[in-house]
Design a protein around this motif. Structure first.
Motif, PDB file in Angstrom:
ATOM      1  N   TYR A 148       0.892  -1.156   0.000  1.00 47.31           N
ATOM      2  CA  TYR A 148       0.000   0.000   0.000  1.00 47.31           C
ATOM      3  C   TYR A 148       0.928   1.202   0.000  1.00 47.31           C
ATOM      4  CZ  TYR A 148      -2.576   3.960   1.610  1.00 47.31           C
ATOM      5  OH  TYR A 148      -3.086   5.218   1.695  1.00 47.31           O
ATOM      6  N   LEU A 149       0.775   2.098  -0.951  1.00 45.52           N
ATOM      7  CA  LEU A 149       1.710   3.197  -1.139  1.00 45.52           C
ATOM      8  C   LEU A 149       0.986   4.533  -1.085  1.00 45.52           C
ATOM      9  CD1 LEU A 149       4.589   4.122  -1.799  1.00 45.52           C
ATOM     10  CD2 LEU A 149       4.089   3.736  -4.223  1.00 45.52           C
ATOM     11  N   GLY A 150       1.282   5.319  -0.054  1.00 47.77           N
ATOM     12  CA  GLY A 150       0.719   6.651   0.077  1.00 47.77           C
ATOM     13  C   GLY A 150       1.735   7.563   0.747  1.00 47.77           C
TER      14      GLY A 150
ATOM     15  N   GLY B 212      14.751  -0.404  -7.429  1.00 48.65           N
ATOM     16  CA  GLY B 212      15.178  -1.026  -8.668  1.00 48.65           C
ATOM     17  C   GLY B 212      14.143  -1.888  -9.349  1.00 48.65           C
ATOM     18  N   ARG B 213      12.890  -1.749  -8.974  1.00 47.50           N
ATOM     19  CA  ARG B 213      11.834  -2.563  -9.575  1.00 47.50           C
ATOM     20  C   ARG B 213      10.486  -1.992  -9.183  1.00 47.50           C
ATOM     21  NH1 ARG B 213      10.793  -7.993  -6.144  1.00 47.50           N
ATOM     22  NH2 ARG B 213       8.697  -7.533  -6.901  1.00 47.50           N
ATOM     23  N   ASP B 214       9.438  -2.453  -9.854  1.00 52.03           N
ATOM     24  CA  ASP B 214       8.078  -2.077  -9.496  1.00 52.03           C
ATOM     25  C   ASP B 214       7.503  -3.063  -8.492  1.00 52.03           C
ATOM     26  OD1 ASP B 214       7.476   0.296 -10.938  1.00 52.03           O
ATOM     27  OD2 ASP B 214       7.324  -0.862 -12.794  1.00 52.03           O
ATOM     28  N   GLN B 215       6.505  -2.602  -7.768  1.00 48.36           N
ATOM     29  CA  GLN B 215       5.785  -3.505  -6.880  1.00 48.36           C
ATOM     30  C   GLN B 215       4.946  -4.473  -7.708  1.00 48.36           C
ATOM     31  OE1 GLN B 215       3.332  -0.985  -4.487  1.00 48.36           O
ATOM     32  NE2 GLN B 215       2.405   0.041  -6.226  1.00 48.36           N
ATOM     33  N   ARG B 216       4.794  -5.687  -7.196  1.00 46.58           N
ATOM     34  CA  ARG B 216       4.000  -6.706  -7.898  1.00 46.58           C
ATOM     35  C   ARG B 216       2.562  -6.747  -7.431  1.00 46.58           C
ATOM     36  NH1 ARG B 216       2.678  -9.227 -10.856  1.00 46.58           N
ATOM     37  NH2 ARG B 216       3.104 -11.444 -10.636  1.00 46.58           N
ATOM     38  N   ILE B 217       2.286  -6.125  -6.284  1.00 43.36           N
ATOM     39  CA  ILE B 217       0.912  -6.000  -5.797  1.00 43.36           C
ATOM     40  C   ILE B 217       0.666  -4.540  -5.466  1.00 43.36           C
ATOM     41  CG2 ILE B 217      -0.729  -6.605  -3.975  1.00 43.36           C
ATOM     42  CD1 ILE B 217       0.706  -9.273  -3.690  1.00 43.36           C
ATOM     43  N   THR B 218      -0.404  -3.995  -6.017  1.00 40.01           N
ATOM     44  CA  THR B 218      -0.827  -2.622  -5.727  1.00 40.01           C
ATOM     45  C   THR B 218      -2.029  -2.692  -4.799  1.00 40.01           C
ATOM     46  OG1 THR B 218      -0.022  -1.721  -7.823  1.00 40.01           O
ATOM     47  CG2 THR B 218      -1.792  -0.514  -6.713  1.00 40.01           C
ATOM     48  N   HIS B 219      -1.838  -2.292  -3.544  1.00 41.30           N
ATOM     49  CA  HIS B 219      -2.865  -2.425  -2.523  1.00 41.30           C
ATOM     50  C   HIS B 219      -3.633  -1.117  -2.388  1.00 41.30           C
ATOM     51  CE1 HIS B 219      -3.801  -3.776   1.901  1.00 41.30           C
ATOM     52  NE2 HIS B 219      -4.874  -3.788   1.120  1.00 41.30           N
ATOM     53  N   VAL B 220      -4.948  -1.178  -2.498  1.00 42.22           N
ATOM     54  CA  VAL B 220      -5.811  -0.001  -2.381  1.00 42.22           C
ATOM     55  C   VAL B 220      -6.980  -0.327  -1.441  1.00 42.22           C
ATOM     56  CG1 VAL B 220      -5.199   0.984  -4.612  1.00 42.22           C
ATOM     57  CG2 VAL B 220      -7.061  -0.674  -4.486  1.00 42.22           C
ATOM     58  N   PHE B 221      -7.521   0.712  -0.817  1.00 44.43           N
ATOM     59  CA  PHE B 221      -8.597   0.549   0.165  1.00 44.43           C
ATOM     60  C   PHE B 221      -9.843   1.319  -0.289  1.00 44.43           C
ATOM     61  CE2 PHE B 221      -4.847  -0.468   2.541  1.00 44.43           C
ATOM     62  CZ  PHE B 221      -5.245  -1.349   3.522  1.00 44.43           C
ATOM     63  N   TYR B 222     -11.010   0.691  -0.092  1.00 45.76           N
ATOM     64  CA  TYR B 222     -12.278   1.307  -0.475  1.00 45.76           C
ATOM     65  C   TYR B 222     -13.319   1.095   0.612  1.00 45.76           C
ATOM     66  CZ  TYR B 222     -10.640   2.336  -5.141  1.00 45.76           C
ATOM     67  OH  TYR B 222      -9.942   2.874  -6.183  1.00 45.76           O
ATOM     68  N   ALA B 223     -14.169   2.109   0.772  1.00 39.99           N
ATOM     69  CA  ALA B 223     -15.310   2.002   1.676  1.00 39.99           C
ATOM     70  C   ALA B 223     -16.382   1.105   1.058  1.00 39.99           C
ATOM     71  CB  ALA B 223     -15.892   3.378   1.968  1.00 39.99           C
ATOM     72  N   TRP B 224     -17.266   0.615   1.897  1.00 37.81           N
ATOM     73  CA  TRP B 224     -18.349  -0.260   1.444  1.00 37.81           C
ATOM     74  C   TRP B 224     -19.189   0.411   0.366  1.00 37.81           C
ATOM     75  CZ3 TRP B 224     -20.003  -4.920   0.923  1.00 37.81           C
ATOM     76  CH2 TRP B 224     -21.363  -5.224   0.825  1.00 37.81           C
ATOM     77  N   GLU B 225     -19.462   1.694   0.521  1.00 35.35           N
ATOM     78  CA  GLU B 225     -20.353   2.388  -0.402  1.00 35.35           C
ATOM     79  C   GLU B 225     -19.637   2.892  -1.650  1.00 35.35           C
ATOM     80  OE1 GLU B 225     -19.781   3.283   2.736  1.00 35.35           O
ATOM     81  OE2 GLU B 225     -21.607   2.717   3.857  1.00 35.35           O
ATOM     82  N   ASP B 226     -18.304   2.875  -1.672  1.00 35.63           N
ATOM     83  CA  ASP B 226     -17.558   3.414  -2.807  1.00 35.63           C
ATOM     84  C   ASP B 226     -17.666   2.519  -4.038  1.00 35.63           C
ATOM     85  OD1 ASP B 226     -16.594   5.609  -1.461  1.00 35.63           O
ATOM     86  OD2 ASP B 226     -14.655   4.699  -0.974  1.00 35.63           O
TER      87      ASP B 226
END
Length: 354
Positions: free
Chosen positions: A90-92, A110-124
């Motif tokens: 998770y990147l912020g 030296g590389r990109d992340q292999r998992i992009t972690h994001v968070f969302y509300a129930w209603e979003d």
């Protein structure tokens, strides 16, 4: 994970760290809002850190992975690869858009992340694209939940179906981590806030998966992700009481932070030993407090060695941020130079080349 402190919990006397829950991130189509916090509800969630552990416990025998499952089918549409772990975050970062933060990290490790972690509300609305996401990175969407009755009474069916269609339209394999840390007492979808009804959580998880399947969201791999320990520590609240079953879970996740000098063994081995024979394991949230000197770098190297010794771990997702409200820790991997160096070593380790 969230910010703030909390006094010892009256149920067990263990010091807890309060955490303001991760808010649903804004629509993923706007890079500027990607790293911003947004109020997802009026509750004040908390998170458990647990009993301080200053010395490693004696290592338990590592179970043979996947003795009860077909390795070729593990992980669903985000497959587990033997001997490889995906390294993500998770990147912020304060003052940066998400694409800018991604560029910074690419240069540092030296590389990109292999998992992009994001968070969302129930209603979003869940994302149908994530601007700035590295091309080969797998999205992991942590989706907040409501009280169980709001799902099981059927009134949310249209909302759930719309969420399924949006993730389907990502048009790539994706991880969905619904209702994480349900064994804690800090989120409205936890058993403690639903009359100790652990079976209600299981029913909700299965209910959501059926609707996603009905909507053709076949690209979604389902992540079941408890906290490393339970609050309250009661028999009804044991972690396995929330497990939806092998037919509904593709990855077993776990949240665990080094807040009181816990070792990786303390944080992750109980889940590993219970589920590694059945499902691939993903450390879905992890970070380390800096106690001065080389302590943070040392802990990152401990984590690297730990994963090397646990063949069923197929993913590690760092909580890489300094924007956590009201929390003094900077979980970002480069909070001190030697920690950044240790993380770069981990990123370059063959074990993390998934």
């Amino acid at each position: 994970m969230s910010g703030g402190h909390r006094r010892p919990h009256p149920d067990n006397g263990v010091t807890r760290r309060g955490l303001l829950g991760l808010a649903g991130l804004g629509a993923a189509s706007s890079a500027g809002v990607f790293g911003m916090w947004k109020a997802a509800s009026r509750e004040t969630p908390l998170a458990v850190s647990g009993t301080p552990t200053s010395t490693p416990s004696a290592p338990a025998p590592t179970p043979a992975p996947f003795t009860g499952a077909d390795p070729a089918k593990l992980g669903g549409t985000v497959p587990f690869t033997a001997g490889k772990a995906m390294l993500g975050s998770y990147l912020g970062l304060d003052g940066m858009t998400y694409p800018e933060a991604v560029k910074l990290r690419r240069g540092q490790i030296g590389r990109d992340q292999r998992i992009t972690h994001v968070f969302y509300a129930w209603e979003d609305p869940l994302p149908d694209r994530i601007e700035g996401k590295p091309k080969k990175s797998v999205p992991m969407v942590s989706w907040r939940g409501p009280k169980y009755g709001e799902i099981l009474d059927g009134d949310a069916d249209d909302l759930i179906a719309a969420a399924a269609r949006r993730l389907r339209d990502l048009d790539q394999p994706a991880l969905l981590r619904w209702g994480w840390e349900m064994n804690g007492d800090w989120y409205r979808w936890g058993g403690a806030k639903n009359d100790q009804d652990t079976e209600g959580y299981v029913k909700c998880f299965r209910y959501l998966r059926k609707i996603f399947d009905d909507e053709g969201a076949e690209n979604v791999s389902w992540v079941w992700s408890p906290n490393w320990n339970s609050s309250p520590r009661k028999d009804w609240n044991r972690i396995d009481a929330y497990y939806p079953g092998d037919d509904f879970v593709d990855w077993v996740g776990i949240s665990g932070y080094n807040l009181h000098r816990e070792t990786p063994e303390t944080l992750f081995d109980p889940i590993y030993h219970k589920y590694a024979a059945r499902r691939p394991i993903m450390i879905t949230e992890v970070g380390s407090k800096d106690y001065g000197g080389t302590t943070k770098a040392d802990w990152i190297r401990q984590l690297t060695a730990y994963v090397e010794q646990r063949p069923a771990i197929g993913g590690v997702v760092w909580f890489d941020t300094d924007t956590h409200p009201s929390y003094p820790e900077h979980w970002r991997l480069d909070s001190v130079p030697d920690a950044a160096a240790a993380y770069r070593e981990m990123a370059g380790n063959e074990r993390f080349s998934g």
